[in-house]
Write a protein that holds these residues in place. Sequence first.
Motif, PDB file in Angstrom:
ATOM      1  N   PRO A  14      -1.035   1.429  -7.807  1.00  0.00           N
ATOM      2  CA  PRO A  14      -0.883   2.150  -6.539  1.00  0.00           C
ATOM      3  C   PRO A  14      -1.937   1.779  -5.493  1.00  0.00           C
ATOM      4  CG  PRO A  14      -0.577   3.653  -8.380  1.00  0.00           C
ATOM      5  CD  PRO A  14      -1.041   2.363  -8.967  1.00  0.00           C
ATOM      6  N   LYS A  15      -3.113   1.350  -5.938  1.00  0.00           N
ATOM      7  CA  LYS A  15      -4.133   0.939  -4.963  1.00  0.00           C
ATOM      8  C   LYS A  15      -3.638  -0.243  -4.158  1.00  0.00           C
ATOM      9  CE  LYS A  15      -7.171   0.796  -8.356  1.00  0.00           C
ATOM     10  NZ  LYS A  15      -6.485   1.610  -9.398  1.00  0.00           N
ATOM     11  N   ASN A  16      -2.897  -1.136  -4.804  1.00  0.00           N
ATOM     12  CA  ASN A  16      -2.288  -2.258  -4.090  1.00  0.00           C
ATOM     13  C   ASN A  16      -1.229  -1.767  -3.110  1.00  0.00           C
ATOM     14  OD1 ASN A  16      -3.585  -4.591  -4.862  1.00  0.00           O
ATOM     15  ND2 ASN A  16      -1.751  -5.566  -5.659  1.00  0.00           N
ATOM     16  N   ARG A  17      -0.468  -0.778  -3.529  1.00  0.00           N
ATOM     17  CA  ARG A  17       0.563  -0.244  -2.641  1.00  0.00           C
ATOM     18  C   ARG A  17      -0.064   0.323  -1.365  1.00  0.00           C
ATOM     19  NH1 ARG A  17       5.836   2.360  -2.737  1.00  0.00           N
ATOM     20  NH2 ARG A  17       6.124   2.078  -4.974  1.00  0.00           N
ATOM     21  N   VAL A  18      -1.183   1.032  -1.529  1.00  0.00           N
ATOM     22  CA  VAL A  18      -1.872   1.558  -0.348  1.00  0.00           C
ATOM     23  C   VAL A  18      -2.321   0.423   0.560  1.00  0.00           C
ATOM     24  CG1 VAL A  18      -3.900   2.830   0.468  1.00  0.00           C
ATOM     25  CG2 VAL A  18      -2.595   3.688  -1.488  1.00  0.00           C
ATOM     26  N   ASP A  19      -2.855  -0.650  -0.028  1.00  0.00           N
ATOM     27  CA  ASP A  19      -3.267  -1.806   0.776  1.00  0.00           C
ATOM     28  C   ASP A  19      -2.090  -2.366   1.565  1.00  0.00           C
ATOM     29  OD1 ASP A  19      -5.792  -1.547  -0.245  1.00  0.00           O
ATOM     30  OD2 ASP A  19      -5.636  -3.212  -1.656  1.00  0.00           O
ATOM     31  N   SER A  28       8.462   7.390  -2.041  1.00  0.00           N
ATOM     32  CA  SER A  28       9.481   8.409  -1.798  1.00  0.00           C
ATOM     33  C   SER A  28       8.895   9.465  -0.864  1.00  0.00           C
ATOM     34  CB  SER A  28       9.900   9.039  -3.129  1.00  0.00           C
ATOM     35  OG  SER A  28      10.463   8.062  -3.988  1.00  0.00           O
ATOM     36  N   PRO A  29       9.740  10.194  -0.130  1.00  0.00           N
ATOM     37  CA  PRO A  29       9.215  11.055   0.940  1.00  0.00           C
ATOM     38  C   PRO A  29       8.323  12.202   0.483  1.00  0.00           C
ATOM     39  CG  PRO A  29      11.576  11.410   0.627  1.00  0.00           C
ATOM     40  CD  PRO A  29      11.211  10.200  -0.159  1.00  0.00           C
ATOM     41  N   GLY A  30       8.363  12.573  -0.797  1.00  0.00           N
ATOM     42  CA  GLY A  30       7.614  13.738  -1.237  1.00  0.00           C
ATOM     43  C   GLY A  30       6.152  13.504  -1.535  1.00  0.00           C
ATOM     44  N   TYR A  31       5.735  12.251  -1.770  1.00  0.00           N
ATOM     45  CA  TYR A  31       4.355  12.018  -2.180  1.00  0.00           C
ATOM     46  C   TYR A  31       3.765  10.791  -1.489  1.00  0.00           C
ATOM     47  CZ  TYR A  31       5.741   8.136  -5.282  1.00  0.00           C
ATOM     48  OH  TYR A  31       6.218   6.952  -5.766  1.00  0.00           O
ATOM     49  N   GLY A  32       2.438  10.744  -1.494  1.00  0.00           N
ATOM     50  CA  GLY A  32       1.731   9.589  -0.967  1.00  0.00           C
ATOM     51  C   GLY A  32       0.416   9.433  -1.703  1.00  0.00           C
ATOM     52  N   TYR A  33      -0.080   8.203  -1.759  1.00  0.00           N
ATOM     53  CA  TYR A  33      -1.342   7.917  -2.430  1.00  0.00           C
ATOM     54  C   TYR A  33      -2.504   8.029  -1.450  1.00  0.00           C
ATOM     55  CZ  TYR A  33       1.373   6.154  -6.369  1.00  0.00           C
ATOM     56  OH  TYR A  33       2.243   6.048  -7.433  1.00  0.00           O
ATOM     57  N   VAL A  73       4.875  14.595   3.517  1.00  0.00           N
ATOM     58  CA  VAL A  73       4.430  14.468   2.132  1.00  0.00           C
ATOM     59  C   VAL A  73       3.976  15.822   1.606  1.00  0.00           C
ATOM     60  CG1 VAL A  73       2.535  13.543   0.734  1.00  0.00           C
ATOM     61  CG2 VAL A  73       3.802  12.033   2.260  1.00  0.00           C
ATOM     62  N   LYS A  74       4.388  16.154   0.382  1.00  0.00           N
ATOM     63  CA  LYS A  74       3.985  17.415  -0.234  1.00  0.00           C
ATOM     64  C   LYS A  74       2.958  17.229  -1.338  1.00  0.00           C
ATOM     65  CE  LYS A  74       8.210  20.015   0.798  1.00  0.00           C
ATOM     66  NZ  LYS A  74       8.756  19.002   1.731  1.00  0.00           N
ATOM     67  N   GLU A  75       2.905  16.016  -1.921  1.00  0.00           N
ATOM     68  CA  GLU A  75       1.957  15.740  -2.997  1.00  0.00           C
ATOM     69  C   GLU A  75       1.048  14.586  -2.598  1.00  0.00           C
ATOM     70  OE1 GLU A  75       1.700  14.226  -7.659  1.00  0.00           O
ATOM     71  OE2 GLU A  75       3.660  14.463  -6.704  1.00  0.00           O
ATOM     72  N   LEU A 126      23.052  13.484  -8.622  1.00  0.00           N
ATOM     73  CA  LEU A 126      21.909  13.572  -9.520  1.00  0.00           C
ATOM     74  C   LEU A 126      20.710  12.883  -8.876  1.00  0.00           C
ATOM     75  CD1 LEU A 126      20.990  14.496 -12.376  1.00  0.00           C
ATOM     76  CD2 LEU A 126      21.526  12.168 -13.164  1.00  0.00           C
ATOM     77  N   PHE A 127      19.535  13.478  -8.997  1.00  0.00           N
ATOM     78  CA  PHE A 127      18.328  12.936  -8.390  1.00  0.00           C
ATOM     79  C   PHE A 127      17.232  12.808  -9.445  1.00  0.00           C
ATOM     80  CE2 PHE A 127      20.763  14.799  -5.055  1.00  0.00           C
ATOM     81  CZ  PHE A 127      20.479  14.086  -3.904  1.00  0.00           C
ATOM     82  N   THR A 128      16.311  11.902  -9.202  1.00  0.00           N
ATOM     83  CA  THR A 128      15.107  11.842 -10.030  1.00  0.00           C
ATOM     84  C   THR A 128      13.978  12.544  -9.290  1.00  0.00           C
ATOM     85  OG1 THR A 128      14.429   9.696  -9.130  1.00  0.00           O
ATOM     86  CG2 THR A 128      15.747   9.686 -11.145  1.00  0.00           C
ATOM     87  N   GLY A 129      13.178  13.234 -10.047  1.00  0.00           N
ATOM     88  CA  GLY A 129      12.021  13.917  -9.493  1.00  0.00           C
ATOM     89  C   GLY A 129      10.980  14.065 -10.572  1.00  0.00           C
ATOM     90  N   ARG A 130       9.983  14.883 -10.299  1.00  0.00           N
ATOM     91  CA  ARG A 130       8.891  15.065 -11.244  1.00  0.00           C
ATOM     92  C   ARG A 130       8.416  16.511 -11.213  1.00  0.00           C
ATOM     93  NH1 ARG A 130       5.063  13.385  -8.924  1.00  0.00           N
ATOM     94  NH2 ARG A 130       6.065  12.916  -6.941  1.00  0.00           N
ATOM     95  N   THR A 131       8.079  17.004 -12.389  1.00  0.00           N
ATOM     96  CA  THR A 131       7.421  18.292 -12.417  1.00  0.00           C
ATOM     97  C   THR A 131       5.917  18.076 -12.430  1.00  0.00           C
ATOM     98  OG1 THR A 131       7.441  20.487 -13.439  1.00  0.00           O
ATOM     99  CG2 THR A 131       7.437  18.588 -14.929  1.00  0.00           C
ATOM    100  N   TRP A 132       5.138  19.133 -12.517  1.00  0.00           N
ATOM    101  CA  TRP A 132       3.695  19.036 -12.272  1.00  0.00           C
ATOM    102  C   TRP A 132       2.970  18.111 -13.234  1.00  0.00           C
ATOM    103  CZ3 TRP A 132       0.291  20.566 -16.080  1.00  0.00           C
ATOM    104  CH2 TRP A 132       0.818  21.338 -17.117  1.00  0.00           C
ATOM    105  N   PHE A 133       3.491  17.914 -14.446  1.00  0.00           N
ATOM    106  CA  PHE A 133       2.776  17.066 -15.409  1.00  0.00           C
ATOM    107  C   PHE A 133       3.342  15.636 -15.460  1.00  0.00           C
ATOM    108  CE2 PHE A 133       5.905  19.611 -17.803  1.00  0.00           C
ATOM    109  CZ  PHE A 133       6.672  18.625 -18.384  1.00  0.00           C
ATOM    110  N   GLN A 134       4.066  15.244 -14.418  1.00  0.00           N
ATOM    111  CA  GLN A 134       4.620  13.886 -14.348  1.00  0.00           C
ATOM    112  C   GLN A 134       4.134  13.207 -13.073  1.00  0.00           C
ATOM    113  OE1 GLN A 134       8.741  15.159 -14.577  1.00  0.00           O
ATOM    114  NE2 GLN A 134       8.919  14.493 -16.708  1.00  0.00           N
ATOM    115  N   ALA A 135       3.283  12.209 -13.224  1.00  0.00           N
ATOM    116  CA  ALA A 135       2.787  11.460 -12.076  1.00  0.00           C
ATOM    117  C   ALA A 135       3.800  10.392 -11.680  1.00  0.00           C
ATOM    118  CB  ALA A 135       1.446  10.806 -12.401  1.00  0.00           C
ATOM    119  N   PRO A 136       3.852  10.038 -10.390  1.00  0.00           N
ATOM    120  CA  PRO A 136       4.816   9.022  -9.969  1.00  0.00           C
ATOM    121  C   PRO A 136       4.512   7.656 -10.568  1.00  0.00           C
ATOM    122  CG  PRO A 136       3.319   9.609  -8.168  1.00  0.00           C
ATOM    123  CD  PRO A 136       3.072  10.579  -9.268  1.00  0.00           C
TER     124      PRO A 136
END
Length: 436
Positions: A18-23, A138-143, A186-188, A390-400
């Motif tokens: 993910p650090k590369n993705r931010v770059d 994805s629209p819900g999270y960002g690094y 972004v929410k997360e 059907l959608f994919t998502g994550r609960t609190w103990f699942q990191a993207p």
Amino acid sequence: MTTLSNTLRIHTISLGCPKNRVDTEVMLGTMLSSIQAVDTPEQADVVLVNTCGFIEPAVQESVQTILETADAIADLNPKPLLVVTGCLVMRYEQELRQELPEVDLFVTIPQQKELPALLKQALHRNIPNERSRALSTSPGYGYLKISEGCDNACRFCTIPSLRGPLRSQPVDTIVNQAKHLLSQGVKELVVIAQDVTAYGKDLGMQHGLETLLERVLPLDGLEWLRLMYLYPAGLTNERLAFLASCGKPLVPYLDIPFQHSHPDILRTMGRPFMHDPLEIVSRIRTHMPDAAIRTTMIVGYPGETNAHFQHLVQTVQAIRFTHMGVFTFFPEEGTPAAAMKGQVDQTVKEDRKTRLMEIQAEISRENLCAYADTLQPVLVDEPCPEWEGLFTGRTWFQAPEVDGVTYVSGPGVEPGKLVQARIHETKTYDLVGLVE
């Protein structure tokens, strides 16, 4: 696809962490109003490949991706400009220049902020240099990358030679970046660095991570904040007590790269923490009894005997990590570990990896059974292409990107939304839920 006049069409491929993705997002942000993202290299004026060079498989993947991309655009007229950047360039720049003449422009990591000027020179086009960030998740999270480089001296790791020493971003800079991400919906926020627990040490801060969290956690719109890459040595009782006191939106999820369990192996790895991981996990569970713990382990490190590996197996069985990744050791050129005696046969490494992942699969399957018929918050990421509705998502103990997912459906489910779903099926690594 409609092309805006004077707009630079750019296709990006971001490999690695993910650090590369931010770059990549920051590079695109330096020319945000001048570019249009396109889906394929064939549609592009510029193809940007941000490479990984951390371990040998990543090097091979990066080189293969460059060659496949070069082949895809070779016969186009006009041919897109092929730009390669990232850790592979930092590690093998001279060799790449000789071996990959298909690449038009190599950009080192320090040069990334100069990308508009480099493209202007190569394409003879005016490209203004801006200060923004093009969100690609994805629209819900960002690094949220809080530092660069690393001061730890792990003997197997190439990161300090590629990325340099620890360089923490100022608190105000990170807070402004967080506000920018939250303003995009972004929410997360997923906080990342090579060692999150070391944040601020180079700035003379004694409690850098705590200071940062006190500024970021109250921000409007933030639902979840997740900490990744927490070195064991940084998880003191004092810090864990602070994290436990934060409450929402800090999710009780700790990503701790233990790498091994046996003190002999940890010592020869040069890890900043050389005690039994059981001690750290016990400390965590004293302060945060319900915390989800993710880790990574290395098998086949030089000198690892069957007894050392059995110690690792028993530790994994005792701790029962929520998530665990396993890597075989690669003797990376230039690292002390590559020259160590007692290199382990590759077949033995692979067998040990398979064995450890089989154990973790059973642990994960049993862990997830506990969530059957419970109501869980799910941050929705994207539609599942195989099944409409059907959608994919994550609960609190699942990191993207690194953990399992929660498949979710029901009224009001759409990317970027945080919904409450009843879990009606559990799998080895994934959950299936329904919004009632």
